[in-house]
Design a protein around this motif. Structure first.
Motif, PDB file in Angstrom:
ATOM      1  N   SER A   1       0.836  -1.197   0.000  1.00 30.97           N
ATOM      2  CA  SER A   1       0.000   0.000   0.000  1.00 30.97           C
ATOM      3  C   SER A   1       0.869   1.243   0.000  1.00 30.97           C
ATOM      4  CB  SER A   1      -0.965  -0.014   1.181  1.00 30.97           C
ATOM      5  OG  SER A   1      -0.243  -0.145   2.360  1.00 30.97           O
ATOM      6  N   CYS A   2       0.329   2.258  -0.585  1.00 37.05           N
ATOM      7  CA  CYS A   2       1.115   3.468  -0.808  1.00 37.05           C
ATOM      8  C   CYS A   2       0.252   4.676  -0.508  1.00 37.05           C
ATOM      9  CB  CYS A   2       1.572   3.487  -2.264  1.00 37.05           C
ATOM     10  SG  CYS A   2       2.510   4.944  -2.707  1.00 37.05           S
ATOM     11  N   LYS A   3       0.833   5.596   0.212  1.00 40.48           N
ATOM     12  CA  LYS A   3       0.126   6.834   0.514  1.00 40.48           C
ATOM     13  C   LYS A   3       0.953   8.014   0.029  1.00 40.48           C
ATOM     14  CE  LYS A   3      -2.601   5.357   4.459  1.00 40.48           C
ATOM     15  NZ  LYS A   3      -1.945   4.188   5.103  1.00 40.48           N
ATOM     16  N   VAL A   4       0.267   9.128  -0.116  1.00 35.28           N
ATOM     17  CA  VAL A   4       0.969  10.343  -0.506  1.00 35.28           C
ATOM     18  C   VAL A   4       2.001  10.667   0.563  1.00 35.28           C
ATOM     19  CG1 VAL A   4       0.747  12.825  -0.903  1.00 35.28           C
ATOM     20  CG2 VAL A   4      -1.015  11.252  -1.745  1.00 35.28           C
ATOM     21  N   GLU A   5       3.241  10.821   0.144  1.00 36.26           N
ATOM     22  CA  GLU A   5       4.286  11.208   1.096  1.00 36.26           C
ATOM     23  C   GLU A   5       5.046  12.371   0.503  1.00 36.26           C
ATOM     24  OE1 GLU A   5       7.063   8.440   3.134  1.00 36.26           O
ATOM     25  OE2 GLU A   5       5.646   6.920   2.451  1.00 36.26           O
ATOM     26  N   LYS A   6       4.745  13.518   1.001  1.00 36.78           N
ATOM     27  CA  LYS A   6       5.438  14.704   0.488  1.00 36.78           C
ATOM     28  C   LYS A   6       6.929  14.540   0.715  1.00 36.78           C
ATOM     29  CE  LYS A   6       2.303  16.879  -1.319  1.00 36.78           C
ATOM     30  NZ  LYS A   6       1.255  17.865  -1.288  1.00 36.78           N
ATOM     31  N   GLY A   7       7.703  14.920  -0.270  1.00 36.36           N
ATOM     32  CA  GLY A   7       9.147  14.820  -0.101  1.00 36.36           C
ATOM     33  C   GLY A   7       9.708  13.489  -0.554  1.00 36.36           C
ATOM     34  N   LYS A   8       8.805  12.527  -0.805  1.00 40.20           N
ATOM     35  CA  LYS A   8       9.294  11.260  -1.328  1.00 40.20           C
ATOM     36  C   LYS A   8       8.729  11.093  -2.726  1.00 40.20           C
ATOM     37  CE  LYS A   8      10.061   6.532   0.181  1.00 40.20           C
ATOM     38  NZ  LYS A   8       9.507   5.390   0.890  1.00 40.20           N
ATOM     39  N   LYS A   9       9.597  10.735  -3.629  1.00 36.15           N
ATOM     40  CA  LYS A   9       9.149  10.662  -5.020  1.00 36.15           C
ATOM     41  C   LYS A   9       8.300   9.421  -5.266  1.00 36.15           C
ATOM     42  CE  LYS A   9      11.827  12.769  -8.543  1.00 36.15           C
ATOM     43  NZ  LYS A   9      12.922  12.595  -9.500  1.00 36.15           N
ATOM     44  N   PRO A  10       7.154   9.605  -5.923  1.00 38.35           N
ATOM     45  CA  PRO A  10       6.333   8.438  -6.237  1.00 38.35           C
ATOM     46  C   PRO A  10       6.826   7.738  -7.500  1.00 38.35           C
ATOM     47  CG  PRO A  10       5.226  10.409  -6.998  1.00 38.35           C
ATOM     48  CD  PRO A  10       6.528  10.854  -6.376  1.00 38.35           C
ATOM     49  N   PHE A  11       6.538   6.474  -7.592  1.00 38.95           N
ATOM     50  CA  PHE A  11       6.724   5.760  -8.857  1.00 38.95           C
ATOM     51  C   PHE A  11       5.445   4.962  -9.064  1.00 38.95           C
ATOM     52  CE2 PHE A  11       7.747   2.683 -11.961  1.00 38.95           C
ATOM     53  CZ  PHE A  11       8.754   3.235 -12.743  1.00 38.95           C
TER      54      PHE A  11
ATOM     55  N   MET B   1      12.733  -0.879  -4.247  1.00 36.36           N
ATOM     56  CA  MET B   1      14.043  -1.118  -3.640  1.00 36.36           C
ATOM     57  C   MET B   1      14.985   0.061  -3.878  1.00 36.36           C
ATOM     58  SD  MET B   1      14.534  -5.154  -4.528  1.00 36.36           S
ATOM     59  CE  MET B   1      15.989  -5.443  -3.546  1.00 36.36           C
ATOM     60  N   ARG B   2      14.742   0.785  -4.952  1.00 41.17           N
ATOM     61  CA  ARG B   2      15.579   1.947  -5.238  1.00 41.17           C
ATOM     62  C   ARG B   2      15.145   3.174  -4.447  1.00 41.17           C
ATOM     63  NH1 ARG B   2      15.975   3.529 -11.054  1.00 41.17           N
ATOM     64  NH2 ARG B   2      18.113   4.150 -10.743  1.00 41.17           N
ATOM     65  N   GLY B   3      14.094   3.007  -3.663  1.00 46.08           N
ATOM     66  CA  GLY B   3      13.737   4.083  -2.754  1.00 46.08           C
ATOM     67  C   GLY B   3      12.540   4.923  -3.158  1.00 46.08           C
ATOM     68  N   PHE B   4      11.875   4.555  -4.246  1.00 47.35           N
ATOM     69  CA  PHE B   4      10.692   5.321  -4.632  1.00 47.35           C
ATOM     70  C   PHE B   4       9.482   4.901  -3.800  1.00 47.35           C
ATOM     71  CE2 PHE B   4      13.290   5.880  -8.422  1.00 47.35           C
ATOM     72  CZ  PHE B   4      13.051   7.218  -8.726  1.00 47.35           C
ATOM     73  N   ASN B   5       8.551   5.826  -3.689  1.00 46.14           N
ATOM     74  CA  ASN B   5       7.277   5.546  -3.054  1.00 46.14           C
ATOM     75  C   ASN B   5       6.391   4.929  -4.135  1.00 46.14           C
ATOM     76  OD1 ASN B   5       5.329   5.515  -1.069  1.00 46.14           O
ATOM     77  ND2 ASN B   5       4.644   7.617  -1.486  1.00 46.14           N
ATOM     78  N   THR B   6       6.400   3.609  -4.208  1.00 40.62           N
ATOM     79  CA  THR B   6       5.796   2.958  -5.369  1.00 40.62           C
ATOM     80  C   THR B   6       4.328   2.635  -5.161  1.00 40.62           C
ATOM     81  OG1 THR B   6       6.580   0.835  -4.535  1.00 40.62           O
ATOM     82  CG2 THR B   6       7.917   1.908  -6.212  1.00 40.62           C
ATOM     83  N   LEU B   7       3.598   2.810  -6.236  1.00 44.26           N
ATOM     84  CA  LEU B   7       2.180   2.465  -6.225  1.00 44.26           C
ATOM     85  C   LEU B   7       1.826   1.754  -7.516  1.00 44.26           C
ATOM     86  CD1 LEU B   7      -0.776   2.587  -5.294  1.00 44.26           C
ATOM     87  CD2 LEU B   7      -0.928   4.842  -6.365  1.00 44.26           C
ATOM     88  N   TRP B   8       1.160   0.616  -7.364  1.00 44.82           N
ATOM     89  CA  TRP B   8       0.657  -0.093  -8.527  1.00 44.82           C
ATOM     90  C   TRP B   8      -0.844  -0.270  -8.297  1.00 44.82           C
ATOM     91  CZ3 TRP B   8       2.014  -5.859 -10.010  1.00 44.82           C
ATOM     92  CH2 TRP B   8       1.536  -6.118 -11.293  1.00 44.82           C
ATOM     93  N   VAL B   9      -1.631   0.380  -9.152  1.00 43.15           N
ATOM     94  CA  VAL B   9      -3.076   0.417  -8.947  1.00 43.15           C
ATOM     95  C   VAL B   9      -3.760  -0.735  -9.694  1.00 43.15           C
ATOM     96  CG1 VAL B   9      -5.158   1.820  -9.185  1.00 43.15           C
ATOM     97  CG2 VAL B   9      -2.948   2.929  -8.823  1.00 43.15           C
ATOM     98  N   PRO B  10      -4.507  -1.559  -8.968  1.00 41.24           N
ATOM     99  CA  PRO B  10      -5.215  -2.657  -9.621  1.00 41.24           C
ATOM    100  C   PRO B  10      -6.606  -2.246 -10.091  1.00 41.24           C
ATOM    101  CG  PRO B  10      -5.334  -2.923  -7.251  1.00 41.24           C
ATOM    102  CD  PRO B  10      -4.666  -1.598  -7.509  1.00 41.24           C
TER     103      PRO B  10
ATOM    104  N   TYR C   1      -0.454  13.965  -6.802  1.00 36.54           N
ATOM    105  CA  TYR C   1       0.788  13.300  -6.399  1.00 36.54           C
ATOM    106  C   TYR C   1       1.185  12.201  -7.391  1.00 36.54           C
ATOM    107  CZ  TYR C   1       4.088  10.866  -3.270  1.00 36.54           C
ATOM    108  OH  TYR C   1       5.183  10.272  -2.721  1.00 36.54           O
ATOM    109  N   PHE C   2       0.209  11.416  -7.802  1.00 36.83           N
ATOM    110  CA  PHE C   2       0.541  10.237  -8.603  1.00 36.83           C
ATOM    111  C   PHE C   2       0.494  10.464 -10.119  1.00 36.83           C
ATOM    112  CE2 PHE C   2      -0.957   8.182  -4.593  1.00 36.83           C
ATOM    113  CZ  PHE C   2       0.243   7.584  -4.253  1.00 36.83           C
ATOM    114  N   TYR C   3      -0.212  11.513 -10.547  1.00 32.41           N
ATOM    115  CA  TYR C   3      -0.308  11.760 -11.982  1.00 32.41           C
ATOM    116  C   TYR C   3       0.653  12.859 -12.384  1.00 32.41           C
ATOM    117  CZ  TYR C   3      -2.386  12.230 -16.616  1.00 32.41           C
ATOM    118  OH  TYR C   3      -2.586  12.232 -17.971  1.00 32.41           O
ATOM    119  N   PRO C   4       1.374  12.717 -13.505  1.00 34.24           N
ATOM    120  CA  PRO C   4       1.389  11.583 -14.424  1.00 34.24           C
ATOM    121  C   PRO C   4       2.097  10.366 -13.831  1.00 34.24           C
ATOM    122  CG  PRO C   4       2.912  13.307 -15.158  1.00 34.24           C
ATOM    123  CD  PRO C   4       2.225  13.819 -13.946  1.00 34.24           C
ATOM    124  N   THR C   5       1.660   9.206 -14.250  1.00 35.52           N
ATOM    125  CA  THR C   5       2.283   7.980 -13.773  1.00 35.52           C
ATOM    126  C   THR C   5       3.607   7.795 -14.517  1.00 35.52           C
ATOM    127  OG1 THR C   5       1.258   6.523 -15.404  1.00 35.52           O
ATOM    128  CG2 THR C   5      -0.018   7.018 -13.418  1.00 35.52           C
TER     129      THR C   5
END
Length: 920
Positions: A29-39, A72-81, A507-511
């Motif tokens: 699960s992934c939440k918006v985290e300001k200061g951390k880059k999303p992937f 693993m590279r440190g991104f705040n990753t989100l994969w939406v099903p 936060y998440f767009y663009p993917t």
RNA sequence: GCCCAGUUAGCUCAGUUGGUUAGAGUACUUCCUUGACAUGGAAGGGGUCAGAGGUUCGAAUCCUCUACUGGGCACCA
């Protein structure tokens, strides 16, 4: 304890355990985290009709690999099903079901049918998502969306209303692709053209008498003049409203403006001149059927010809086709038309004619072009923008070869027919006031005297006449309309302005990347880019990773009807999810189709087992060892340590590089090769020397090196094979005393290896290679001379170079251990012992005394063969070096290398020749 | 018809910017159950890199043409 760990890796329990663990600990699960880059990746939503096939397995494995890698590279990753309602496809499935239950949707009525559809979706719609869990997919399940859920539906209505208000959506009466089976219009890309050998019939069209209104067919026949037209669809002649010729065609100049008596009817039609006619094809005269042919439709528009509809929505002839044809199926009508023409002597020749015929992409019925009223989306401006972002590189295709087809498609795109005459889907948000109209019954077009109302919700009363009798447009939207909004509708678009700043959407767009097969590049990818730019003002993703299609081992497409499908669930059951993932990954070169066979899974399964057992070996030596990931041995390192570190560093760089370019297949192969043929075949074998020895310090060095490299490999491999790597990792940290229960120690949250600069260099690799070559040459001798594996032998080596002498002298134990050697004698000019086999490696002369074991004849043959290939080498080098152009033009480095090669080959040849002599 | 990709060992495929004797896996042959692993280990045989021409000191690699295979687009009734 390590000893208790099974000799064979058993995936089943491991996979279940870890998937549960990951879920329980919310690792996906992934939440918006300001200061951390999303992937972010948004899943290409599978149809709710679907059950997992190899294509899905591949597509989702690749996405999971990318997500896990970026995490693993440190991104705040989100994969939406999510899943797609799948419009026509899904409706067809349920209709088939109803048919088997003796009912159909017409009998049920719209409301009940749609309710039945929802029931079906509730019951079986999530099958595929659950199957993705078995694959190990790290999807954030709390965010699961469905294209027809409330959030996504709201987006669809909003988009429609917005586009309509801006004049981009309009209603029009056009010739559209009609599927008589699915009973709906289709867009141009939903029609699949297949080449078929059809017939080209030539038909006599008699000219009407000049100037006169012919009163009967008999009269015109007397004139005896006629025009010959050619057609592949004779039944449409009943709807002809003209014959067209090219304006400059001399043959027909006289009759332009004249009349034709249309056979089988009592109609008279004009001869018109139109540029669209190719005078070189057929007879140069074309029958014009505006209501049933796209080209003719255009001609009719230019020539102001009437439309006569002779084929209806069921593919049957209408009353306008004439009494003797009305009601017939289009193919029956064709037979009858041909028969009737023949009896009247109007049918001339028939030729085989290859041409492509449009088929429905859902039910494969032959498409009928029909005139009907549909909703369209203007695409010109949107296409231009969608082309621009690709041209500018804001969206990149991997592989790039799909860029051109994408641009070409958009360039020639015509307006998109977005309305469908089915019941399952997003109903078009257009309302009609029928308060003052006569009742419009079933299947009859709605007639309204007031303007249509386009709104987010059904209005209570008509804004014009205040009437309250309001009906909604019966059509639903193309399923791809909602798919086009998917990358932002899943994040709750449209949001009100004030909510925007804190929203997921922002936060998440663009993917980051879209992973898909090329078959939906136009159907879906291009449209997402168009809509993303239109509504979000930005591309939906910067990368499009296009993988190939899964085929069977003969290169055929996998399909149920061919019976050649391999069921991914079966494969997972038999070999494990990791093995399936690995074998798919290994052959997933971007853009290239792959041929899958059972062998491939066996190989991958064996690899998991190898990984398992090598790890077991490491576990055996873990007593009293403390270790932390990244902790490096501080003791003086041995050559093999330096070598494996150098190779490992190279591996990390190459794998990272490959992953970044979506060359995941390459990454998989690199890890496989390193682990199996370097770490297992050599490093572990060499580490055994120290592990079996009595020097505690050396033991510790070896163990920590073993762990260090293993842990690196586990992390590199984790995105591809998440289950087994997590399992081994967990044992590893438990045995090294690292685990604490509340500390979430999982490989998923550990970091991607970074290749640090070590002291290890290419020189270590060279030195190690020398020793390896010596060992291999001794092994070869043993094998060819049939020396029993258990039997120890002795060796004598002549080494001139002091550097080589030092390497060998320092590592005699390597050679002894891996080549089964008891004693080694080294020198510069030692004599060849009697009855010994000979080998030369990099100017080092190797003698293996084999008294009683050696077969002189055999050894002689072996040496002669060896000498021959060395001679070839000498000649090759000589040829190059005596070539002045080579010496002058080739880089100095190359020339130097060639000189060294020559020296080495010469020495080798001489020594081998001496040995052959001394054999006598 | 136009465009793109591919053609390398029996099979499935690697082969980075041209530079040692073109590599894996699998299949095949021989040997081996040795304290991680027989789902394993060691060794071996097997390729005119589709064909022709060109560029280059040097081509599987770059260029041109041809053949075949797959795909995309457009289709003339």
């Amino acid at each position: 304890m390590a000893v208790e760990i099974s000799k064979v890796y058993e995936p089943r329990s491991v996979e279940e355990k870890w998937y549960e663990f990951w879920l329980k600990n919310k690792l996906f699960s992934c939440k918006v985290e300001k200061g951390k880059k999303p992937f972010t990746i948004v899943i290409p939503p599978p149809n709710v009709t679907g059950s997992l096939h190899m294509g899905h397995a591949l597509n989702n494995t690749l996405q999971d690999i990318i997500i896990r890698y970026q995490k693993m590279r440190g991104f705040n990753t989100l994969w939406v099903p999510g899943t797609d309602h799948g419009g026509i496809a899904t409706q067809n499935v349920v209709e088939k079901l109803l048919l088997s239950q003796g009912t159909n949707r017409q009998d049920m009525g719209r409301e009940k049918f749609v309710e039945r559809m929802w029931q079906w979706r509730r019951e079986s719609g999530d099958t595929i998502l659950n199957q993705l869990k078995k694959l190990g997919c790290s999807l954030d399940w709390d965010r699961t969306r469905f294209t027809m859920d409330e959030v996504c539906s709201r987006a669809v209505v909003f988009a429609f209303v917005n586009l309509y208000n801006r004049g981009l959506i309009y209603r029009g009466k056009r010739l559209v692709n009609w599927c008589p089976h699915c009973q709906t219009a289709l867009s141009d890309i939903e029609v699949e053209h297949e080449e078929e050998i059809g017939k080209l019939w030539h038909i006599k069209y008699p000219l009407a008498e000049n100037g006169k209104q012919p009163k009967s067919a008999k009269k015109s026949k007397k004139s005896g003049e006629y025009v010959i037209v050619a057609t592949t669809r004779p039944e449409t002649m009943l709807g002809d409203t003209a014959v067209a010729v090219h304006p400059d065609d001399k043959r027909y100049k006289k009759i332009i403006g004249g009349k034709i008596r249309l056979p089988l009817t009592d109609r008279e039609i004009p001869v018109v001149a139109d540029e669209a006619v190719d005078p070189t094809f057929g007879t140069g005269a074309v029958k014009v059927t505006p209501a049933h042919d796209p080209v003719d439709f255009d001609i009719a528009a230019r020539q102001k010809l009437p439309h006569i509809v002779v084929i209806d929505y069921q593919g049957k002839m209408t009353p306008k086709a004439g009494d003797s044809y009305a009601g017939l199926d289009r193919y029956e009508a064709r037979k009858k038309v041909l028969h009737d023409l023949e009896t009247q002597g109007l049918l001339l020749e028939t030729a085989d004619h290859p041409h492509s015929i449009g088929h429905c992409y859902r039910c494969n019925s032959v498409i009928e072009p029909l005139v009907s009223e549909q909703w369209f989306l203007k695409v010109e401006e949107m296409s231009r923008k969608a082309m621009q972002v690709v041209e500018e590189g804001k969206v990149k295709f991997y592989p790039e070869s799909w860029k051109k087809p994408y641009l070409l498609w958009l360039e020639n795109l015509r307006d998109w027919c977005i309305s469908r005459q089915i019941w399952w889907g997003h109903r078009i948000p257009v309302y009609y006031c029928v308060s003052k109209s006569s009742k419009s019954g079933k299947d009859k077009p709605i007639k309204s005297n007031c303007p249509p109302i386009v709104a987010h919700e059904m209005p209570k009363k008509c804004p014009k006449c205040k009437g309250t009798n309001i009906v909604q447009d019966p059509d639903v939207l193309d399923t791809w309309f909602s798919s086009a909004l998917w990358p932002f509708s899943v994040f709750g678009w449209p949001k009100k302005e004030e909510e925007f700043s804190s929203s997921d959407l922002e936060y998440f767009y663009p993917t980051n990347v879209l992973v898909t097969g090329h078959e939906i590049l136009y159907l879906w990818v291009a449209r997402m880019i168009q809509m993303g730019l239109e509504f979000m003002g930005d591309v939906p993703y910067s990368d499009v990773f296009i993988h190939g299609m899964v085929r069977d081992k003969f290169g055929k497409k996998m399909s149920k009807s061919l019976g050649n499908v391999i069921d991914p669930l079966e494969v997972m059951g038999k070999y494990g999810a990791d093995a399936l993932r690995f074998s798919l990954t290994q052959s997933a070169a971007p853009g290239r189709d792959m041929q899958l066979a059972e062998d491939s899974f066996v190989g991958a399964r064996n690899f998991t087992n190898k990984l398992w057992n090598a790890s077991r070996f490491v576990f055996m030596h873990l007593q009293n060892v403390t270790w932390q990931p990244g902790f490096m041995a501080v003791w003086p390192l041995d050559l093999c340590d330096m070598w494996i570190l150098a190779e490992y560093r190279l591996l990390v760089n190459k794998v990272t590089d490959a992953m970044n370019k979506y060359n995941i297949d390459e990454a998989a192969r690199l890890i496989y090769d390193f682990f199996w043929s370097k770490y297992c075949d050599w490093y572990i074998e060499l580490a055994k020397i120290r592990l079996m020895g009595s020097n505690e310090r050396n033991k510790k060095t070896a163990v920590s090196m073993l762990i260090e490299i293993l842990s690196g490999v586990l992390r590199l491999l984790h995105p591809i094979m998440p289950f087994i790597t997590e399992e081994i990792w967990s044992i590893l940290i438990e045995l090294t005393g690292l685990k604490s229960p509340d500390q979430l120690v999982t490989i998923m949250t550990s970091s991607w290896p970074v290749a640090e600069k070590e002291k290890a260099s290419s020189k270590d690799v060279e030195d190690m290679n020398l020793l390896q070559n010596i060992i291999i040459s001794v092994r070869t001798i043993r094998s060819e001379m049939r020396v029993p594996p258990g039997k120890k032998i002795n060796m004598v080596m002549n080494i001139i170079s002091p550097r080589q002498m030092k390497i060998v002298a320092d590592h005699l134990d390597y050679i002894k251990a891996l080549a089964g050697v008891e004693n080694i004698l080294t020198g510069q000019r030692l004599k060849r012992p009697a009855q010994s086999a000979v080998s030369v490696v990099s100017e080092i002369e190797i003698f293996v005394p084999l008294a009683g074991l050696i077969d002189i004849e055999k050894e002689k043959q072996r040496l002669v063969k060896e000498i021959q290939s060395t001679e070839v080498e000498v000649e090759r080098c000589n040829k190059n070096l005596s070539n002045q152009s080579f010496v002058q033009k080739a880089p100095k480095k190359e020339v130097e290398r060639m000189k060294n090669r020559l020296i080495e080959a010469k020495v080798k040849k001489e020594r081998l020749q001496e040995s052959v002599k001394s054999l006598e």
